[in-house]
Motif scaffolding. Structure first.
Motif, PDB file in Angstrom:
ATOM      1  N   UNK A 163       6.983 -19.798  -6.996  1.00  0.00           N
ATOM      2  CA  UNK A 163       5.908 -19.246  -7.818  1.00  0.00           C
ATOM      3  C   UNK A 163       5.502 -17.908  -7.221  1.00  0.00           C
ATOM      4  N   UNK A 164       5.491 -16.864  -8.038  1.00  0.00           N
ATOM      5  CA  UNK A 164       5.101 -15.537  -7.560  1.00  0.00           C
ATOM      6  C   UNK A 164       3.999 -14.984  -8.461  1.00  0.00           C
ATOM      7  N   UNK A 165       2.908 -14.591  -7.834  1.00  0.00           N
ATOM      8  CA  UNK A 165       1.730 -14.105  -8.555  1.00  0.00           C
ATOM      9  C   UNK A 165       1.362 -12.727  -8.022  1.00  0.00           C
ATOM     10  N   UNK A 166       1.346 -11.729  -8.903  1.00  0.00           N
ATOM     11  CA  UNK A 166       1.075 -10.345  -8.503  1.00  0.00           C
ATOM     12  C   UNK A 166      -0.104  -9.802  -9.293  1.00  0.00           C
ATOM     13  N   UNK A 167      -0.878  -8.959  -8.612  1.00  0.00           N
ATOM     14  CA  UNK A 167      -1.984  -8.277  -9.296  1.00  0.00           C
ATOM     15  C   UNK A 167      -2.090  -6.852  -8.787  1.00  0.00           C
ATOM     16  N   UNK A 168      -2.209  -5.918  -9.721  1.00  0.00           N
ATOM     17  CA  UNK A 168      -2.398  -4.516  -9.370  1.00  0.00           C
ATOM     18  C   UNK A 168      -3.619  -4.001 -10.128  1.00  0.00           C
ATOM     19  N   UNK A 226       0.827  -1.212   0.000  1.00  0.00           N
ATOM     20  CA  UNK A 226       0.000   0.000   0.000  1.00  0.00           C
ATOM     21  C   UNK A 226       0.855   1.252   0.000  1.00  0.00           C
ATOM     22  N   UNK A 227       2.133   1.100  -0.331  1.00  0.00           N
ATOM     23  CA  UNK A 227       3.041   2.242  -0.252  1.00  0.00           C
ATOM     24  C   UNK A 227       2.892   3.190  -1.430  1.00  0.00           C
ATOM     25  N   UNK A 228       2.381   2.713  -2.554  1.00  0.00           N
ATOM     26  CA  UNK A 228       2.266   3.562  -3.738  1.00  0.00           C
ATOM     27  C   UNK A 228       1.045   4.457  -3.680  1.00  0.00           C
ATOM     28  N   UNK A 229       1.015   5.413  -4.606  1.00  0.00           N
ATOM     29  CA  UNK A 229      -0.114   6.339  -4.667  1.00  0.00           C
ATOM     30  C   UNK A 229      -1.247   5.779  -5.510  1.00  0.00           C
ATOM     31  N   UNK A 230      -0.974   4.691  -6.230  1.00  0.00           N
ATOM     32  CA  UNK A 230      -2.005   4.077  -7.062  1.00  0.00           C
ATOM     33  C   UNK A 230      -2.670   2.938  -6.303  1.00  0.00           C
ATOM     34  N   UNK A 231      -3.383   2.084  -7.026  1.00  0.00           N
ATOM     35  CA  UNK A 231      -4.079   0.971  -6.390  1.00  0.00           C
ATOM     36  C   UNK A 231      -3.094   0.015  -5.729  1.00  0.00           C
ATOM     37  N   UNK A 232      -3.580  -0.672  -4.680  1.00  0.00           N
ATOM     38  CA  UNK A 232      -2.734  -1.599  -3.949  1.00  0.00           C
ATOM     39  C   UNK A 232      -2.346  -2.797  -4.822  1.00  0.00           C
ATOM     40  N   UNK A 233      -1.139  -3.278  -4.635  1.00  0.00           N
ATOM     41  CA  UNK A 233      -0.667  -4.462  -5.352  1.00  0.00           C
ATOM     42  C   UNK A 233      -0.505  -5.608  -4.369  1.00  0.00           C
ATOM     43  N   UNK A 234      -1.137  -6.734  -4.671  1.00  0.00           N
ATOM     44  CA  UNK A 234      -1.013  -7.915  -3.832  1.00  0.00           C
ATOM     45  C   UNK A 234      -0.074  -8.909  -4.503  1.00  0.00           C
ATOM     46  N   UNK A 235       0.804  -9.511  -3.689  1.00  0.00           N
ATOM     47  CA  UNK A 235       1.750 -10.508  -4.183  1.00  0.00           C
ATOM     48  C   UNK A 235       1.591 -11.779  -3.367  1.00  0.00           C
ATOM     49  N   UNK A 236       1.262 -12.872  -4.037  1.00  0.00           N
ATOM     50  CA  UNK A 236       1.154 -14.186  -3.408  1.00  0.00           C
ATOM     51  C   UNK A 236       2.329 -15.026  -3.891  1.00  0.00           C
ATOM     52  N   UNK A 237       3.094 -15.549  -2.948  1.00  0.00           N
ATOM     53  CA  UNK A 237       4.274 -16.354  -3.264  1.00  0.00           C
ATOM     54  C   UNK A 237       4.106 -17.744  -2.669  1.00  0.00           C
TER      55      UNK A 237
END
Length: 296
Positions: A261-266, A238-249
């Protein structure tokens, strides 16, 4: 008289040389006898080699169905050539495809940008006293320690998967190592990460929980039903000014191979939080498929 002295001196010199040669031969003959007992005493049995000698082709290890699930935007690509290129992914740079390989995908859709990366590492021990499996377990534990998984809370019993102590720690058929009486994330009935499932005293975003944080059974944790040992990490940036990015590893070890395996979505829209359960389910399903690909 002078001639007689010369002959005597020559004979003495020859006798000395002959004695030296005889002594050298005896010394050479003694060395093997002295070395044999020591050599037999220091002989050791080499540690067991790992199960895997090669690695799968990483970009081909993920099927189209899995990519359609993890990267929804891939089906929105109208140009057939571009869509086919998106399915192929981009192979990671490697100098030894029998030791370490990887592949990366990035697809944009109307609602979000999704990233997926898969890495395989085959571990080989160069120490005859350490097996390949034990060396791979050491690498896996380094990754798990770096992930700094939270200790299970609200449990009256110890976690099912503490720090493993041997390469044979896998126990197929178990459930994810999460708080007691808590179902596996794969079988969780709630698809809404903001709900209040067992183990969570308040909905996500309320007092005592960070906004967007996964509920109890979806917290970062070790897994007992994937490979020999495994863990899942779920982080929301949640550090960015845009939408939150979730990372599942998801990281798991099968014999002497460690898979990451790393899966990210913004999301595109500001303030939108990617669904924790949905992303975890997708990542875990793919991890299970990759374990099957290894045959472990």
């Amino acid at each position: 008289m002078q001639r007689k002295a010369y002959v005597t001196g020559t004979a003495a010199l020859l006798a000395a040389l002959l004695a030296g040669c005889t002594g050298g031969a005896q010394d050479d003959g003694a060395n093997p006898d002295d070395a044999n007992p020591g050599g037999a005493g220091t002989a050791t049995v080499a540690a067991q080699p790992g199960k895997y000698r090669t690695l799968p082709e990483p970009c081909g290890a993920v099927g189209h169905d899995a990519l359609d699930s993890l990267l929804p935007g891939i089906q929105q690509i109208t140009d057939p050539a571009q869509r086919d290129q998106a399915y192929q992914g981009e192979a990671a740079l490697t100098y030894d495809t029998d030791r370490k390989v990887g592949c990366h995908w990035k697809v944009e859709s109307a609602g979000a940008t999704d990233h997926l990366s898969v890495d395989f590492e085959r571990v080989v021990s160069y120490d005859n006293t350490v097996s390949d499996d034990d060396q791979a377990q050491k690498l896996y534990l380094e990754k798990q320690t770096a992930a700094d998984l939270p200790a299970p809370s609200g449990s009256s019993s110890p976690p099912t998967s503490p720090t493993p102590t041997s390469s044979a720690t896998g126990s197929p058929g178990g459930a994810a190592s999460s708080p007691a009486s808590d179902p596996s994330s794969k079988s969780s009935a709630s698809a809404d990460p903001s709900g209040s499932p067992s183990g969570s005293s308040a909905p996500s975003g309320s007092a005592g929980a960070a906004p967007g944080a996964p509920p109890g059974e979806l917290q970062p944790r070790t897994l007992a039903d994937l490979g020999d040992e495994a863990y899942l990490d779920d982080q929301l940036d949640t550090s960015g000014s845009t939408a939150e990015q979730r990372t599942v590893t998801v990281v798991f070890r099968t014999s002497n191979v460690v898979v990451t395996l790393q899966y990210e979505e913004q999301p595109t829209a500001t303030g939108t939080v990617p669904d924790s359960k949905e992303m975890q389910d997708r990542a875990l399903n793919l991890a299970s498929q990759l374990a099957d690909t290894l045959g472990g």
